[in-house]
Design an enzyme around this catalytic site. Structure first.
Site, PDB file in Angstrom:
ATOM      1  N   GLU A 118       0.820  -1.219   0.000  1.00 22.77           N
ATOM      2  CA  GLU A 118       0.000   0.000   0.000  1.00 22.77           C
ATOM      3  C   GLU A 118       0.850   1.264   0.000  1.00 22.77           C
ATOM      4  O   GLU A 118       0.583   2.204  -0.744  1.00 22.77           O
ATOM      5  CB  GLU A 118      -0.901   0.037   1.243  1.00 22.77           C
ATOM      6  CG  GLU A 118      -2.029  -0.953   1.257  1.00 22.77           C
ATOM      7  CD  GLU A 118      -2.800  -0.944   2.587  1.00 22.77           C
ATOM      8  OE1 GLU A 118      -2.563  -0.049   3.436  1.00 22.77           O
ATOM      9  OE2 GLU A 118      -3.637  -1.844   2.769  1.00 22.77           O
TER      10      GLU A 118
ATOM     11  N   LYS B  31      11.315  10.595  12.361  1.00 22.78           N
ATOM     12  CA  LYS B  31      10.936   9.379  13.091  1.00 22.78           C
ATOM     13  C   LYS B  31      12.170   8.756  13.735  1.00 22.78           C
ATOM     14  O   LYS B  31      12.584   7.650  13.371  1.00 22.78           O
ATOM     15  CB  LYS B  31      10.290   8.360  12.139  1.00 22.78           C
ATOM     16  CG  LYS B  31       8.953   8.781  11.579  1.00 22.78           C
ATOM     17  CD  LYS B  31       7.873   8.612  12.607  1.00 22.78           C
ATOM     18  CE  LYS B  31       6.513   8.900  11.978  1.00 22.78           C
ATOM     19  NZ  LYS B  31       5.445   8.708  12.902  1.00 22.78           N
TER      20      LYS B  31
END
Length: 167
Positions: free
Chosen positions: A69, A133
């Site tokens: 995805e 992150k």
């Protein structure tokens, strides 16, 4: 643009942590290059593809679904690097290594939110992840230190998931 998932059910463990899965996508078994994707919230920044485990779904299946995805790649799922805990966001992410065998020209997130992907050396990826992150840097550090020597690679196909405190 933030990615919305209508009808998405979040799964939590008994301690209240949201269960997630992710893949460090590598270009080859040498594991010197990794694929990162742009963040849906901040598209100028790069992240490791991953997402929430769905009901009755194994985390390995989640990991493969999420890279398809988010990154538009398919490949061979390899070893588990462990379960990484984020106390700030209350989630636990099981991280796998996936050797990419095919890169799609278009994929779900490229069409819906304009997500991009890019190959980085492991050291470049560590630098990119530090910007947005930093917790995901632990995934790559584990990758660097967990690669079995070539003669042992086939014998050691599974790694026990160990918890790592990322706070």
């Amino acid at each position: 643009m933030v990615k919305e998932k209508p009808n998405s059910v979040r799964i939590y463990d008994k301690e209240g942590f949201r269960l997630r899965a992710a893949c460090i996508c590598v270009r080859s078994e040498a594991e010197t290059e990794v694929l990162l994707v742009t963040s849906s919230r901040r598209p100028e920044l790069w992240i490791v593809p991953g997402g929430g485990v769905e009901p009755d779904e194994e985390s390995s299946v989640t990991a493969e679904r999420e890279v398809l995805e988010e990154a538009g790649v398919v490949g061979k799922l390899g070893r588990c690097l462990g379960v990484f805990e984020n106390r700030e966001h209350m989630h636990r992410t099981e991280v796998f290594v996936l050797t990419v065998e095919k890169e799609l020209d278009e994929w779900e997130d490229s069409r819906s939110i304009g997500r991009k992907r890019q190959w980085f050396s492991v050291d470049e990826a560590l630098t990119q992840l530090a910007l947005h992150k930093p917790i995901q840097r632990h995934y790559l550090q584990k990758l660097k230190h967990s690669k079995a020597p070539p003669d042992e690679a086939e014998a050691d196909t599974t790694t026990t998931a160990a918890s790592a405190d990322e706070t």
